[in-house]
Enzyme design. Structure first.
Site, PDB file in Angstrom:
ATOM      1  N   GLY A 193       8.714   7.699 -18.764  1.00 11.00           N
ATOM      2  CA  GLY A 193       9.964   8.323 -18.259  1.00 11.00           C
ATOM      3  C   GLY A 193       9.941   9.884 -18.623  1.00 11.00           C
ATOM      4  N   LEU A 194      11.155  10.349 -18.738  1.00 12.06           N
ATOM      5  CA  LEU A 194      11.310  11.629 -18.820  1.00 12.06           C
ATOM      6  C   LEU A 194      10.679  12.462 -17.864  1.00 12.06           C
ATOM      7  CD1 LEU A 194      11.039  12.172 -22.504  1.00 12.06           C
ATOM      8  CD2 LEU A 194      13.109  12.278 -21.195  1.00 12.06           C
ATOM      9  N   CYS A 195      10.707  12.260 -16.643  1.00 11.05           N
ATOM     10  CA  CYS A 195      10.293  13.066 -15.508  1.00 11.05           C
ATOM     11  C   CYS A 195      11.165  13.339 -14.375  1.00 11.05           C
ATOM     12  CB  CYS A 195       8.972  12.371 -14.956  1.00 11.05           C
ATOM     13  SG  CYS A 195       8.959  10.501 -14.647  1.00 11.05           S
ATOM     14  N   GLY A 196      12.561  13.385 -14.564  1.00  6.44           N
ATOM     15  CA  GLY A 196      13.380  13.566 -13.808  1.00  6.44           C
ATOM     16  C   GLY A 196      13.960  12.577 -12.645  1.00  6.44           C
ATOM     17  N   PHE A 250      11.883  11.210 -10.485  1.00  4.53           N
ATOM     18  CA  PHE A 250      10.798  10.692  -9.947  1.00  4.53           C
ATOM     19  C   PHE A 250      10.682   9.321  -9.790  1.00  4.53           C
ATOM     20  CE2 PHE A 250       6.545   8.830 -10.693  1.00  4.53           C
ATOM     21  CZ  PHE A 250       5.771   9.572  -9.837  1.00  4.53           C
TER      22      PHE A 250
END
Lengths: 141, 295
Positions: B90-93, B95
């Site tokens: 995760g932690l990819c906006g 996406f």
């Protein structure tokens, strides 16, 4: 007629070779065939075997191909290889080990599918061994 | 009002968050560069494969009767297989959420038209979202496939499943949905139809081959039978690489924003901290002075 043509050897991961050569011998499914400039357009399957690149009448480079496709036109030869290795880079001992391991896999395979898969890998490994052992022939066609 | 100690703790914790997000940004930037290199290295193969396939397709189109179904389709479009390529981390906006929203819209649309939808999902984020939202439509979920980089073997695993499902007649149309890499700042959710094969480049290809008619060895049908599943793997591989590059781009942007936000937050917290500290000093001074005056 031109005395050289473009050879491109590509694998899914990268473009391995792209250069002008005089002749290549491709391990086609129905036998090796040599490609010279001005060859008739052919699309062929490739069996596991040796791809030999000729320059100045002798073999310059030899690659082991695990399979793939070749597309030949008058001025170009494109090899879509499945696994291409420079034969000098292959370590004979590790291939022997691979063959032994796979033979075991074939005998110990639990079901039909697994056996078929192991047999296929074995055929590729054996062909690889054969390519390593084969003398680099200089004549050809 | 928060005490000085509380404020100090907040500032310290936001600072350590900022350190993490900025490190993640650097890592994503480095991975993005490698991902782009890989995507570029894979391009020649895919292009040549497409050229070869297009010239074969052109020949096969002459007699559609004998063309293999993987090229021309089954003639129906009742069951759609959607192959969704998401990320493991995760932690990819936005996406994954954009991707999942798009797929959900597609599912609603297709099912509204009376079609059946099946799903294959690559990437843990997509798998968990689809397990929750799409339930029984999910056939297989692949997790941790792209570690550390998507490799061709892994793409072949997915492609083999698609091929065997198709041969078993489990679907009619297959579409891959992935995030196409435009730039580090922009990723676009893109559908790519695999089956039936849509040759966008066929006109161009027949030009480049000088209208030459090929000989086939052993014969056309056998080559097509080997080439089509191969092409499937290549296309899956390509979309996995694109998706991986997009993921890194999205993460880089998201982490850049997070780092900037943390910086802003530290600034405003420091301001509050200094004010509070000065207020405390002032009130202490007033106490001392008024105490001295009282004597």
């Amino acid at each position: 007629m031109a005395d050289s043509f473009e050879l491109e050897l590509v694998s899914p991961e990268s473009l391995i070779l792209s250069e002008t050569v005089e002749m290549v011998v491709v391990p086609g499914e129905e036998g090796d065939f040599g490609v010279l400039p001005g060859h008739a357009p052919v699309i062929s399957n490739i069996r596991p075997g040796t791809l030999a690149v000729f320059e100045g009448g002798t073999v310059k480079q030899r690659f082991f191909l695990a399979g793939g496709f070749a597309e030949v036109t008058k001025e170009r030869c494109t090899i879509l290889a499945e696994g291409a290795l420079l034969i000098e880079d292959i370590d004979r001992a590790s291939v022997e080990q691979e063959v032994r391991d796979l033979r075991e896999d074939v005998t110990s395979a639990a079901d039909e599918n697994e056996r078929a898969r192991a047999e296929m890998s074995l055929a590729v490994a054996e062909a690889k061994l054969h390519s390593v052992d084969a003398p680099s022939y200089s004549g050809g066609h | 009002m928060a005490s000085l100690k509380d404020l100090r703790n907040r500032i310290a914790s936001v600072k350590s968050t900022r350190r993490i997000t900025s490190a993640m940004k650097m890592v994503a930037a480095a991975k993005l560069r490698r991902a782009q290199e890989h995507a570029e290295a894979a391009r020649p193969y895919a292009e040549r494969m497409e050229r070869m396939l297009s010239s074969l397709a052109a020949t096969a189109a002459a007699n559609p009767e004998s063309a293999p179904p993987m090229l021309g389709g089954t003639g129906k479009d009742d069951t759609h297989l959607l192959v969704l390529i998401s990320s493991d981390r995760g932690l990819c906006g936005g996406f994954n959420s954009y991707l999942i929203r798009d797929v959900n819209r597609r599912i609603t649309q297709l099912e509204g038209a009376g079609k059946t939808v099946k799903l294959i999902v690559v990437g843990r984020k997509g798998v968990s979202a689809m397990r929750r939202e799409a339930g029984s439509r999910l056939i297989t979920g692949y997790e941790d496939l792209a570690k550390p980089m998507p490799a061709f073997d892994q793409a072949s695993t997915v492609a083999e499943q698609i091929t065997s499902m198709f041969e078993a007649g489990e679907f009619d149309v297959c579409t891959v949905i992935y995030n196409k890499f435009v730039s580090a700042l922009e990723q676009v959710v893109t559908p790519l139809q695999l089956i039936p094969f849509s040759s966008g480049a066929s006109a161009e290809a027949s030009e480049s081959s000088d209208g030459a008619t090929y000989e086939f060895e052993p014969d056309e049908e056998e080559i097509l039978a080997a080439l089509l599943p191969r092409n499937l793997a290549v296309q899956v591989y390509r979309s996995m690489l694109e998706s991986f590059a997009s993921e890194q781009g999205a993460r880089m942007t998201a982490m850049d924003n997070a780092t900037r936000n943390a910086g802003d937050m530290i600034d405003s917290l420091s301001l509050v901290y200094n004010r509070t500290r000065q207020a405390a000093i002032t009130s202490e001074l007033i106490e001392i002075i008024s105490g001295a005056e009282a004597l």
